[in-house]
Each structure stands twice: as structure tokens, then as C-alpha cells.
Write a protein that holds these residues in place. Structure first.
Motif, PDB file in Angstrom:
ATOM      1  N   ILE A  24       0.838  -1.211   0.000  1.00  0.00           N
ATOM      2  CA  ILE A  24       0.000   0.000   0.000  1.00  0.00           C
ATOM      3  C   ILE A  24       0.867   1.253   0.000  1.00  0.00           C
ATOM      4  N   LEU A  25       1.936   1.249   0.789  1.00  0.00           N
ATOM      5  CA  LEU A  25       2.787   2.434   0.900  1.00  0.00           C
ATOM      6  C   LEU A  25       3.592   2.706  -0.375  1.00  0.00           C
ATOM      7  N   LYS A  26       3.851   1.666  -1.167  1.00  0.00           N
ATOM      8  CA  LYS A  26       4.685   1.832  -2.355  1.00  0.00           C
ATOM      9  C   LYS A  26       3.883   1.889  -3.658  1.00  0.00           C
ATOM     10  N   LEU A  27       2.558   1.925  -3.564  1.00  0.00           N
ATOM     11  CA  LEU A  27       1.739   2.006  -4.778  1.00  0.00           C
ATOM     12  C   LEU A  27       1.864   3.386  -5.422  1.00  0.00           C
ATOM     13  N   ASP A  28       2.110   3.405  -6.726  1.00  0.00           N
ATOM     14  CA  ASP A  28       2.078   4.661  -7.464  1.00  0.00           C
ATOM     15  C   ASP A  28       0.673   4.856  -8.041  1.00  0.00           C
ATOM     16  N   LEU A  29       0.492   5.871  -8.868  1.00  0.00           N
ATOM     17  CA  LEU A  29      -0.831   6.157  -9.412  1.00  0.00           C
ATOM     18  C   LEU A  29      -1.366   4.998 -10.234  1.00  0.00           C
ATOM     19  N   PHE A  30      -0.517   4.415 -11.089  1.00  0.00           N
ATOM     20  CA  PHE A  30      -0.951   3.275 -11.898  1.00  0.00           C
ATOM     21  C   PHE A  30      -1.320   2.094 -11.004  1.00  0.00           C
ATOM     22  N   GLY A  31      -0.525   1.854  -9.966  1.00  0.00           N
ATOM     23  CA  GLY A  31      -0.802   0.759  -9.050  1.00  0.00           C
ATOM     24  C   GLY A  31      -2.110   0.954  -8.312  1.00  0.00           C
ATOM     25  N   ILE A  32      -2.390   2.178  -7.889  1.00  0.00           N
ATOM     26  CA  ILE A  32      -3.649   2.471  -7.188  1.00  0.00           C
ATOM     27  C   ILE A  32      -4.844   2.196  -8.099  1.00  0.00           C
ATOM     28  N   ILE A  33      -4.733   2.652  -9.362  1.00  0.00           N
ATOM     29  CA  ILE A  33      -5.831   2.429 -10.316  1.00  0.00           C
ATOM     30  C   ILE A  33      -6.015   0.940 -10.587  1.00  0.00           C
ATOM     31  N   LEU A  34      -4.891   0.225 -10.811  1.00  0.00           N
ATOM     32  CA  LEU A  34      -4.949  -1.205 -11.122  1.00  0.00           C
ATOM     33  C   LEU A  34      -5.560  -1.989  -9.966  1.00  0.00           C
ATOM     34  N   TYR A  35      -5.066  -1.757  -8.758  1.00  0.00           N
ATOM     35  CA  TYR A  35      -5.573  -2.493  -7.593  1.00  0.00           C
ATOM     36  C   TYR A  35      -7.041  -2.152  -7.336  1.00  0.00           C
ATOM     37  N   SER A  36      -7.414  -0.909  -7.565  1.00  0.00           N
ATOM     38  CA  SER A  36      -8.807  -0.504  -7.345  1.00  0.00           C
ATOM     39  C   SER A  36      -9.742  -1.193  -8.329  1.00  0.00           C
ATOM     40  N   ILE A  37      -9.344  -1.223  -9.612  1.00  0.00           N
ATOM     41  CA  ILE A  37     -10.188  -1.849 -10.633  1.00  0.00           C
ATOM     42  C   ILE A  37     -10.331  -3.348 -10.374  1.00  0.00           C
ATOM     43  N   LEU A  38      -9.218  -4.011 -10.061  1.00  0.00           N
ATOM     44  CA  LEU A  38      -9.264  -5.454  -9.832  1.00  0.00           C
ATOM     45  C   LEU A  38     -10.070  -5.792  -8.576  1.00  0.00           C
ATOM     46  N   THR A  39      -9.934  -4.977  -7.539  1.00  0.00           N
ATOM     47  CA  THR A  39     -10.730  -5.197  -6.330  1.00  0.00           C
ATOM     48  C   THR A  39     -12.207  -4.988  -6.612  1.00  0.00           C
ATOM     49  N   PHE A  40     -12.508  -3.977  -7.417  1.00  0.00           N
ATOM     50  CA  PHE A  40     -13.910  -3.729  -7.813  1.00  0.00           C
ATOM     51  C   PHE A  40     -14.466  -4.917  -8.598  1.00  0.00           C
ATOM     52  N   MET A  41     -13.662  -5.486  -9.495  1.00  0.00           N
ATOM     53  CA  MET A  41     -14.101  -6.650 -10.269  1.00  0.00           C
ATOM     54  C   MET A  41     -14.393  -7.837  -9.357  1.00  0.00           C
ATOM     55  N   ALA A  42     -13.524  -8.081  -8.391  1.00  0.00           N
ATOM     56  CA  ALA A  42     -13.736  -9.195  -7.468  1.00  0.00           C
ATOM     57  C   ALA A  42     -14.996  -8.982  -6.639  1.00  0.00           C
ATOM     58  N   ALA A  43     -15.231  -7.738  -6.210  1.00  0.00           N
ATOM     59  CA  ALA A  43     -16.424  -7.438  -5.417  1.00  0.00           C
ATOM     60  C   ALA A  43     -17.691  -7.607  -6.255  1.00  0.00           C
ATOM     61  N   VAL A  44     -17.649  -7.139  -7.502  1.00  0.00           N
ATOM     62  CA  VAL A  44     -18.814  -7.283  -8.388  1.00  0.00           C
ATOM     63  C   VAL A  44     -19.090  -8.758  -8.669  1.00  0.00           C
TER      64      VAL A  44
END
Length: 324
Positions: A24-44
Motif C-alpha cells: 500500500i505504501l509503495k503504490l504509485d498512481l498506476f498501481g492504485i488504479i490497477l488495484y482498485s479496478i481489480l478489487t472492484f471486479m472481485a467485489a462485483v
């Protein structure tokens, strides 16, 4: 030379997978977007599955409810476990084992679901009394067309069920054994030495998997015509696709990571990065499969028409002529 070595080899490339807080501490902007989208997909995926469970409990006959829920849950459960493994890399072994145990049960449930779509064991035996099973099919005997056809009896049906049920049981047993050995420091997925437990357990589980998939393939080849109107072929394709993605794709990525083909990227070592890539791909793939299976299983579940003696295309099973 020591300074050069220190510059080229990062300590994280030889260390354990990072903690969740380190990611979490080392995520850059691309990492934040990628992790957010993938987490959203898993939740959906999980929300779609829960909505499908409500539909199944309301619309599906009682004898098929639990079977269809188990089969439908394969993709969302694997996607959710992959999401947990993505956020908590040190738990990857446990999330993968949970997904594998669930899918081992799905293999058996899919076989029983095909029988229930026909009407159950008794109806299947009655309809299939004049037919025979072709056992020269994958993954065991696809290269042996000379194998004799087997009569459909209670005994042969029991053996088919047993072939898949053993995997659902023994996979859980070997998973518990692996966890126990891991706590004692005797089980490591990356340990390929002859003295390691993983080099013995994993191939044996692979053999059990092949044995379990064989009865499902035999039953599918026999019922694919009779259940064509119930979309059995695309359902079986989704089931096979999950198997390929969770087993073959993951194995290939892990082998590349262990060989160093996948480069180390701090804070991930080569092996941890391979696991991470596998988890992220599975989340995306299971999301798509979840949406596809929802379309396949969301229908009216009416009884299958009785088989006619004229072998109507919509109701007949595969008829195998006996050799002269």
C-alpha cells in the motif's frame, strides 16, 4: 566489486513476499488504479454470485439448488481468493489452496448436476439402458480409441461418481497435510528438492485431478446431445476454462518465476511477482467467466422431455453401436 553487486541485487529480490502495508505504501498512481479496478471486479463478481443464489433459491427445483450454486460459485470464489492473495502476498499459498479445494468439489458437483438435469440416477439409468459409455476420452484415454464401450449400470455409474468424489475428498486431506507440514517448515512450493514435501504431494494431487476429470468428460460426451437445449456444451466449456486458467496458466507463470524469467521488481522477488501476476490475471478472467455463467444458468428449469424411440435430436443420448 562488492559495491557493484550491491547495486545490481536488491535485498527484496531474495526476501519473502512483502507485507500488505508495504504494498500500500509503495503504490504509485498506476498501481492504485490497477488495484482498485481489480478489487472492484472481485467485489462485483461476488455480488453477482449472491444475486444469482437468490434467483436459484426462488426459481430452481430443490434437487438442483445446491449443485448449481456450487458450480456457479467457482469463478467468484476463485476471483475473491485471488484478490485476497493480491493484497496479502504472504497468504497466496493459502488462498490458492482454498480455491483448489473449492474447485475439487465443483468437479464432483458438475458431474452430479449433469445427472440431475436428466432427472437423477434412476431416470438416467432408465433412459440409458440401451446405450453404452465411450471411455476413450480425455484426459486419460483420448489416445486409446480401441478401448471397449462400457454398459451403463448402477455399478458403472457408481464408479464414475467415485472417480470424481475421491478428488473432492483427498484434495482437502492433502491441503490440510500441506498446511501442517508448512507450519513445521517441511512444505515449500519453491522447494523442488527430492527431500521436499511439495515435490511429492503436488504430482500425486495432479494424478488425482486427472482421474477425477475423466468421469466428468465421459458423462459429458454421453449427455451433450440430450442436454444441448440446456446449454450443456457452453457450461462445460466454462468449467474447462476455469480448470485451464487456475491450473495450467498458474503453473506456467510460477515456473517462469522460479526460473528467473520474470524479473524481480522491488518490493517483489521474482517468485512473489509471478504469484502477483497470476492473481491479477485470475481476477480479470474470473470476472468475465462469472458474467458468462450467469447468462448460462439463469433460465427456467423445466423437466427434460422423455427420450423418444425415434431418437429425436432434442432428447436423445449418444447411441453407440455394438461391435459385430
Amino acid at each position: 566489486m562488492n559495491n557493484a553487486s550491491n547495486r545490481t541485487i536488491d535485498p527484496s529480490c531474495t526476501s519473502k513476499p512483502p507485507l500488505a502495508i508495504d504494498i500500500i505504501l509503495k503504490l504509485d498512481l498506476f498501481g492504485i488504479i490497477l488495484y482498485s479496478i481489480l478489487t472492484f471486479m472481485a467485489a462485483v463478481s461476488m455480488l453477482v454470485f449472491l444475486e444469482e443464489c437468490i434467483y436459484i433459491y426462488r426459481k430452481v427445483p430443490a434437487n438442483k439448488k445446491s449443485l448449481i450454486i456450487w458450480v456457479n460459485g467457482a469463478a467468484p470464489v476463485i476471483g475473491t481468493m485471488s484478490c485476497l492473495g493480491m493484497w496479502i502476498p504472504r497468504a497466496t499459498m493459502f488462498t490458492d489452496m482454498t480455491s483448489a479445494c473449492y474447485f475439487s468439489i465443483v468437479v464432483f458437483k458438475f458431474l452430479i448436476m449433469m445427472l440431475e438435469e436428466v432427472g437423477g440416477d434412476e431416470v438416467f439409468l432408465k433412459r440409458a439402458g440401451r446405450h453404452k459409455l465411450r471411455i476413450s476420452t480425455g484426459p486419460c484415454c483420448c489416445c486409446c480409441p480401441c478401448l471397449p464401450h462400457v454398459a451403463i449400470t448402477k455399478r458403472s455409474l457408481f464408479l464414475l461418481k467415485l472417480g470424481s468424489f475421491q478428488f473432492a475428498t483427498l484434495k482437502i486431506v492433502f491441503t490440510i497435510l500441506s498446511i501442517v507440514l508448512w507450519t513445521n517448515g517441511n512444505f515449500d512450493l519453491a522447494d523442488m528438492n527430492i527431500t521436499g514435501a511439495a515435490i511429492w504431494i503436488n504430482p500425486f494431487v495432479g494424478i488425482l485431478t486427472i482421474i477425477a476429470l475423466w468421469p466428468v468428460a465421459i458423462m459429458f460426451m454421453h449427455l451433450k446431445t440430450a442436454l444441448r437445449t440446456l446449454k450443456l456444451i457452453p457450461k462445460y466449456a466454462m468449467y474447462q476454462l476455469i480448470l485451464i486458467l487456475t491450473q495450467l496458466q498458474t503453473a506456467i507463470i510460477n515456473i517462469l518465476a522460479m526460473n528467473g524469467t520474470i524479473a524481480c521488481t522491488p518490493p517483489f522477488s521474482s517468485l512473489a511477482r509471478g504469484y502477483m501476476m497470476s492473481q491479477q490475471l485470475l481476477i480479470l478472467e474470473m470476472f468475465i467467466i462469472t458474467l458468462a455463467t450467469r447468462l448460462l444458468y439463469r433460465r427456467e428449469y423445466n423437466p427434460l422431455p422423455l427420450e423418444e424411440h425415434n431418437n429425436s435430436e432434442k432428447t436423445k443420448m449418444v447411441v453407440l453401436q455394438e461391435s459385430p
